[in-house]
Design a protein around this motif. Sequence first.
Motif, PDB file in Angstrom:
ATOM      1  N   ILE A 171       0.849  -1.188   0.000  1.00  0.00           N
ATOM      2  CA  ILE A 171       0.000   0.000   0.000  1.00  0.00           C
ATOM      3  C   ILE A 171       0.888   1.242   0.000  1.00  0.00           C
ATOM      4  CG2 ILE A 171      -1.759   1.258   1.316  1.00  0.00           C
ATOM      5  CD1 ILE A 171      -2.511  -1.424   2.614  1.00  0.00           C
ATOM      6  N   PRO A 172       0.526   2.284  -0.743  1.00  0.00           N
ATOM      7  CA  PRO A 172       1.320   3.519  -0.716  1.00  0.00           C
ATOM      8  C   PRO A 172       1.470   4.055   0.705  1.00  0.00           C
ATOM      9  CG  PRO A 172      -0.258   3.584  -2.515  1.00  0.00           C
ATOM     10  CD  PRO A 172      -0.598   2.362  -1.702  1.00  0.00           C
ATOM     11  N   ASP A 173       2.618   4.631   0.986  1.00  0.00           N
ATOM     12  CA  ASP A 173       2.947   5.238   2.278  1.00  0.00           C
ATOM     13  C   ASP A 173       3.192   4.222   3.393  1.00  0.00           C
ATOM     14  OD1 ASP A 173       2.711   7.819   1.182  1.00  0.00           O
ATOM     15  OD2 ASP A 173       0.546   7.814   1.535  1.00  0.00           O
ATOM     16  N   VAL A 174       3.183   2.935   3.069  1.00  0.00           N
ATOM     17  CA  VAL A 174       3.552   1.916   4.053  1.00  0.00           C
ATOM     18  C   VAL A 174       5.047   1.640   3.915  1.00  0.00           C
ATOM     19  CG1 VAL A 174       3.349  -0.520   4.701  1.00  0.00           C
ATOM     20  CG2 VAL A 174       1.296   0.828   4.230  1.00  0.00           C
ATOM     21  N   ARG A 175       5.775   1.845   5.007  1.00  0.00           N
ATOM     22  CA  ARG A 175       7.217   1.605   5.035  1.00  0.00           C
ATOM     23  C   ARG A 175       7.481   0.334   5.837  1.00  0.00           C
ATOM     24  NH1 ARG A 175       8.463   7.137   7.854  1.00  0.00           N
ATOM     25  NH2 ARG A 175       6.565   6.370   8.888  1.00  0.00           N
ATOM     26  N   ILE A 176       8.123  -0.622   5.182  1.00  0.00           N
ATOM     27  CA  ILE A 176       8.384  -1.920   5.801  1.00  0.00           C
ATOM     28  C   ILE A 176       9.888  -2.073   5.978  1.00  0.00           C
ATOM     29  CG2 ILE A 176       8.083  -4.412   5.613  1.00  0.00           C
ATOM     30  CD1 ILE A 176       5.801  -3.824   3.604  1.00  0.00           C
ATOM     31  N   VAL A 177      10.329  -2.230   7.203  1.00  0.00           N
ATOM     32  CA  VAL A 177      11.761  -2.378   7.460  1.00  0.00           C
ATOM     33  C   VAL A 177      12.096  -3.863   7.535  1.00  0.00           C
ATOM     34  CG1 VAL A 177      11.482  -2.186   9.968  1.00  0.00           C
ATOM     35  CG2 VAL A 177      13.688  -1.667   8.932  1.00  0.00           C
ATOM     36  N   ALA A 178      13.251  -4.234   6.951  1.00  0.00           N
ATOM     37  CA  ALA A 178      13.649  -5.640   6.891  1.00  0.00           C
ATOM     38  C   ALA A 178      15.166  -5.743   6.871  1.00  0.00           C
ATOM     39  CB  ALA A 178      13.069  -6.308   5.649  1.00  0.00           C
ATOM     40  N   ALA A 179      15.670  -6.850   7.397  1.00  0.00           N
ATOM     41  CA  ALA A 179      17.110  -7.095   7.386  1.00  0.00           C
ATOM     42  C   ALA A 179      17.572  -7.370   5.964  1.00  0.00           C
ATOM     43  CB  ALA A 179      17.449  -8.275   8.287  1.00  0.00           C
ATOM     44  N   SER A 180      18.556  -6.625   5.511  1.00  0.00           N
ATOM     45  CA  SER A 180      19.057  -6.758   4.146  1.00  0.00           C
ATOM     46  C   SER A 180      19.612  -8.155   3.891  1.00  0.00           C
ATOM     47  CB  SER A 180      20.157  -5.722   3.902  1.00  0.00           C
ATOM     48  OG  SER A 180      20.667  -5.829   2.595  1.00  0.00           O
ATOM     49  N   GLY A 181      19.262  -8.722   2.734  1.00  0.00           N
ATOM     50  CA  GLY A 181      19.776 -10.025   2.349  1.00  0.00           C
ATOM     51  C   GLY A 181      19.002 -11.199   2.896  1.00  0.00           C
ATOM     52  N   SER A 182      18.017 -10.947   3.762  1.00  0.00           N
ATOM     53  CA  SER A 182      17.182 -12.034   4.270  1.00  0.00           C
ATOM     54  C   SER A 182      16.235 -12.491   3.165  1.00  0.00           C
ATOM     55  CB  SER A 182      16.379 -11.574   5.484  1.00  0.00           C
ATOM     56  OG  SER A 182      15.485 -10.522   5.122  1.00  0.00           O
ATOM     57  N   ALA A 183      15.718 -13.709   3.287  1.00  0.00           N
ATOM     58  CA  ALA A 183      14.808 -14.226   2.269  1.00  0.00           C
ATOM     59  C   ALA A 183      13.575 -13.346   2.134  1.00  0.00           C
ATOM     60  CB  ALA A 183      14.400 -15.656   2.613  1.00  0.00           C
ATOM     61  N   TYR A 184      13.064 -12.852   3.269  1.00  0.00           N
ATOM     62  CA  TYR A 184      11.852 -12.031   3.196  1.00  0.00           C
ATOM     63  C   TYR A 184      12.142 -10.651   2.612  1.00  0.00           C
ATOM     64  CZ  TYR A 184      13.668 -11.011   7.927  1.00  0.00           C
ATOM     65  OH  TYR A 184      14.477 -10.709   8.999  1.00  0.00           O
ATOM     66  N   GLU A 185      13.344 -10.103   2.873  1.00  0.00           N
ATOM     67  CA  GLU A 185      13.689  -8.814   2.259  1.00  0.00           C
ATOM     68  C   GLU A 185      13.837  -8.968   0.750  1.00  0.00           C
ATOM     69  OE1 GLU A 185      16.021  -6.320   0.077  1.00  0.00           O
ATOM     70  OE2 GLU A 185      17.261  -7.807   1.100  1.00  0.00           O
ATOM     71  N   LEU A 186      14.499 -10.029   0.305  1.00  0.00           N
ATOM     72  CA  LEU A 186      14.664 -10.261  -1.127  1.00  0.00           C
ATOM     73  C   LEU A 186      13.310 -10.413  -1.810  1.00  0.00           C
ATOM     74  CD1 LEU A 186      17.637 -12.808  -0.998  1.00  0.00           C
ATOM     75  CD2 LEU A 186      17.751 -10.396  -1.660  1.00  0.00           C
ATOM     76  N   PHE A 187      12.401 -11.123  -1.153  1.00  0.00           N
ATOM     77  CA  PHE A 187      11.071 -11.320  -1.724  1.00  0.00           C
ATOM     78  C   PHE A 187      10.311 -10.000  -1.819  1.00  0.00           C
ATOM     79  CE2 PHE A 187       6.515 -12.044  -1.216  1.00  0.00           C
ATOM     80  CZ  PHE A 187       6.264 -12.922  -2.265  1.00  0.00           C
ATOM     81  N   LEU A 188      10.274  -9.253  -0.720  1.00  0.00           N
ATOM     82  CA  LEU A 188       9.540  -7.985  -0.721  1.00  0.00           C
ATOM     83  C   LEU A 188      10.132  -7.000  -1.723  1.00  0.00           C
ATOM     84  CD1 LEU A 188       8.969  -7.488   3.116  1.00  0.00           C
ATOM     85  CD2 LEU A 188       7.254  -8.140   1.412  1.00  0.00           C
ATOM     86  N   SER A 189      11.449  -6.930  -1.778  1.00  0.00           N
ATOM     87  CA  SER A 189      12.098  -5.993  -2.697  1.00  0.00           C
ATOM     88  C   SER A 189      11.776  -6.321  -4.148  1.00  0.00           C
ATOM     89  CB  SER A 189      13.616  -6.007  -2.487  1.00  0.00           C
ATOM     90  OG  SER A 189      13.943  -5.512  -1.204  1.00  0.00           O
ATOM     91  N   GLY A 190      11.531  -7.600  -4.414  1.00  0.00           N
ATOM     92  CA  GLY A 190      11.263  -8.006  -5.786  1.00  0.00           C
ATOM     93  C   GLY A 190       9.815  -7.920  -6.204  1.00  0.00           C
ATOM     94  N   CYS A 191       8.892  -7.809  -5.233  1.00  0.00           N
ATOM     95  CA  CYS A 191       7.480  -7.888  -5.624  1.00  0.00           C
ATOM     96  C   CYS A 191       6.639  -6.671  -5.245  1.00  0.00           C
ATOM     97  CB  CYS A 191       6.843  -9.149  -5.045  1.00  0.00           C
ATOM     98  SG  CYS A 191       6.520  -9.075  -3.277  1.00  0.00           S
TER      99      CYS A 191
END
Length: 234
Positions: free
Chosen positions: A120-140
């Motif tokens: 959703i616009p304006d939703v900021r999600i923080v995640a550990a870089s290089g984790s499986a969930y960060e890679l997934f979120l960054s890609g989709c």
Amino acid sequence: MTIEEARAELAPRGAIRVGINLGNAALARSNPDRGGLEGLSVDIANAVGEKLGVPVEFVTYASAGKVYEAADRDEWDMCFLAIEASRKEKLQFSRSYFTIEATCLVPAASPLVDAHAIDIPDVRIVAASGSAYELFLSGCLEHATVIRTANPGEAFTLFSTQELEALAGIRPTLEGIARANDAYRVLTGSFLVIDQGVAVRRGNVAAAEVIQDVLSERFGHDGDASTVGSSRSV
């Protein structure tokens, strides 16, 4: 494949150096009372060492991304990571031995409810870089913004101090935070189911076979401690 070949690949220095991600407490964590590490990944590593008749030395990292980066520096001989397609360029994985849901922690008053509905616009999600969930979120993600930190601990600090909308992570860790602090809650559902595997460098065929044998002996024919599947959105 022979035990001697596997020993040469996994313990060329006489001991198996095992890369452990301490950012995933569901699988490995420090135990100050015992002066060492404990968890499923630790038990599997010790079983591999026992099968090969060599000692095991643990090399710990604060995040999965740091474990993967260390592959280029020859800091470990085998490691435990989420099975990700991008990592297979360097690593050879066992079958999944455990699956973990990835979801989000949010402030208790957040309008967000379900992990399927966070883009959703304006939703900021923080995640550990290089984790499986960060890679997934960054890609989709197309509308929400991913903010990356060096490790899960820094991710929580940033989330809590900067009043961000969501913290991505694995469900067991996030539920532990929510139980300890009623200012937060965990979203229903998960945006990803992550398969955990044991990894060695590509080409270490004998080592990979021995590891799979250990998993099969421990968990049955498929070598899985939990439901198997590839990393996937749900």
